[in-house]
Scaffold this motif. Structure first.
Motif, PDB file in Angstrom:
ATOM      1  N   CYS A 255       2.953 -11.210 -11.198  1.00 48.43           N
ATOM      2  CA  CYS A 255       2.813  -9.756 -11.263  1.00 48.43           C
ATOM      3  C   CYS A 255       4.123  -9.081 -10.819  1.00 48.43           C
ATOM      4  O   CYS A 255       4.658  -9.414  -9.759  1.00 48.43           O
TER       5      CYS A 255
ATOM      6  N   ILE B 124       4.421  -6.230  -9.682  1.00 50.69           N
ATOM      7  CA  ILE B 124       4.182  -5.341  -8.535  1.00 50.69           C
ATOM      8  C   ILE B 124       4.049  -6.154  -7.241  1.00 50.69           C
ATOM      9  O   ILE B 124       4.744  -5.900  -6.266  1.00 50.69           O
ATOM     10  N   CYS B 125       3.180  -7.181  -7.252  1.00 50.64           N
ATOM     11  CA  CYS B 125       2.904  -7.860  -5.978  1.00 50.64           C
ATOM     12  C   CYS B 125       3.321  -9.333  -5.974  1.00 50.64           C
ATOM     13  O   CYS B 125       3.254  -9.989  -4.939  1.00 50.64           O
TER      14      CYS B 125
ATOM     15  N   CYS C  97      -3.489  -9.393 -12.439  1.00 55.88           N
ATOM     16  CA  CYS C  97      -3.082 -10.287 -11.348  1.00 55.88           C
ATOM     17  C   CYS C  97      -4.231 -10.470 -10.357  1.00 55.88           C
ATOM     18  O   CYS C  97      -5.270  -9.805 -10.444  1.00 55.88           O
TER      19      CYS C  97
ATOM     20  N   ASN D 190      -4.467  -9.484  -7.527  1.00 56.86           N
ATOM     21  CA  ASN D 190      -4.728  -8.244  -6.787  1.00 56.86           C
ATOM     22  C   ASN D 190      -5.223  -7.125  -7.690  1.00 56.86           C
ATOM     23  O   ASN D 190      -5.161  -5.955  -7.323  1.00 56.86           O
TER      24      ASN D 190
ATOM     25  N   HIS E  10      -3.847  -5.791 -10.311  1.00 52.82           N
ATOM     26  CA  HIS E  10      -2.899  -4.959 -11.067  1.00 52.82           C
ATOM     27  C   HIS E  10      -3.023  -5.362 -12.534  1.00 52.82           C
ATOM     28  O   HIS E  10      -2.982  -6.550 -12.858  1.00 52.82           O
TER      29      HIS E  10
END
Ligand SMILES: C[S@@+](CC[C@H](N)C(=O)[O-])C[C@H]1O[C@@H](n2cnc3c(N)ncnc32)[C@H](O)[C@@H]1O
Ligand SMILES: [Zn+2]
Length: 286
Positions: free
Chosen positions: A20, A22-23, A37, A39, A41
């Motif tokens: 991902c 983002i994370c 993902c 998480n 996202h």
């Protein structure tokens, strides 16, 4: 299956390589619609089959007109044929069908031409310009296409066997993170004579009339052990239509009005291709 679902299924096969943006967590394909993902996202597949993995909006000067002209030029003029053959040769000598990331792929024609002669490798093209990736996904469904930033590749550490970087900026920290320990970087850079006729028309008697790649090559050598350097030089006859494509596709001509180049495209002419292919492996000492 629709195009979007076909591409989602292909990405699903290789989702284990993705992370991902983002994370940094792992990703999977959900319902042939989105990449999600751990998480939650979520990034949707566009109808052309690419995924936009950008985490912020960016403005780019690379627009649809430029990429359409690039595509017509790359496919129609034969100008880059020798470069494609050389890179295909380099990749086809590698064992095990490594994954091939084209970092700064634009509209994807170089990656597709190169992969034509390579067995068993999956191609992944990433570019920050959405208009380019949209065209790439539309025309070249055998590869995976992401709108993304080279500074934040949506790929896991060590997941990529070969990184191609053709006439595009590099981000060596990210390249080295995603490259497998025995992976290769194949970077194509202009040499002094590249498009010299166009440079002469635009920049006569200025420091832009010739191109000096010393700084680019030194930076590459700071990051990699040079395995091979191949120079591709040729003089290619271009007809008026190809010359028109060349002007429209080239950042060299960005600051010039079309009228200034009327003479350049008035009749067919020979134009010089002069590129260097740098092939490097992560340095044992770095
Ligand atoms: C001169 S073009 C070359 C494109 C393609 N390799 C070709 O030769 O046709 C440079 C490309 O680098 C892309 N690019 C520039 N900065 C980037 C970044 N930070 N992340 C991803 N792509 C980027 C541009 O959008 C553009 O498509
Ligand atoms: Zn995430």
């Amino acid at each position: 299956m629709k195009k979007k679902e076909q591409m989602a299924a292909l990405v699903g096969e290789y989702a284990g390589m993705l992370r991902c943006p983002i994370c940094g967590n792992g990703m999977h394909v959900e319902q042939l619609k989105s990449l999600v993902c751990e998480n939650s996202h979520s990034f949707d597949f566009a109808k052309q089959g690419y995924v936009n993995m950008m985490t912020r909006a960016v403005k780019t000067q690379y627009d649809r007109n430029l990429f359409e002209n690039r595509r017509d030029f790359i496919l129609g003029s034969g100008f880059y044929k020798k470069m494609h053959e050389e890179v295909t040769g380099i990749l086809s000598r590698l064992e095990g069908g490594p994954s091939v990331l084209d970092a700064g792929s634009g509209e994807g024609s170089h990656l597709d031409r190169i992969l034509d002669g390579v067995d068993g490798s999956v191609g992944i093209g990433i570019d920050i310009a959405k208009e380019g990736i949209m065209m790439a996904a539309k025309h070249y469904p055998r590869s995976i296409w992401f709108v993304g930033d080279l500074a934040k590749l949506p790929l896991k550490d060590g997941s990529i066997g070969v990184i191609l970087n053709i006439l595009s900026p590099a981000n060596y920290a990210e390249f080295n993170r995603v490259l497998s320990p025995d992976g290769l970087v194949v970077k194509v850079v202009p040499e002094s004579g590249y498009l010299k006729e166009l440079r002469a028309a635009l920049y006569r008697n200025t420091d832009k009339e010739t191109y000096d790649n010393t700084g680019t090559v030194s930076l590459f050598e700071e990051n990699y052990d040079m395995v091979e350097r191949v120079r591709v030089t040729d003089a290619v006859k271009l007809d008026r239509s190809a010359l028109g494509n060349l002007i429209e596709m080239s950042p060299l001509a960005w600051n010039h009005t079309s009228g200034e180049l009327d003479d350049f495209i008035a009749e067919e002419k020979t134009v010089t291709i002069d590129l260097e292919i740098l092939v490097g492996r992560i340095s044992a000492t770095s």
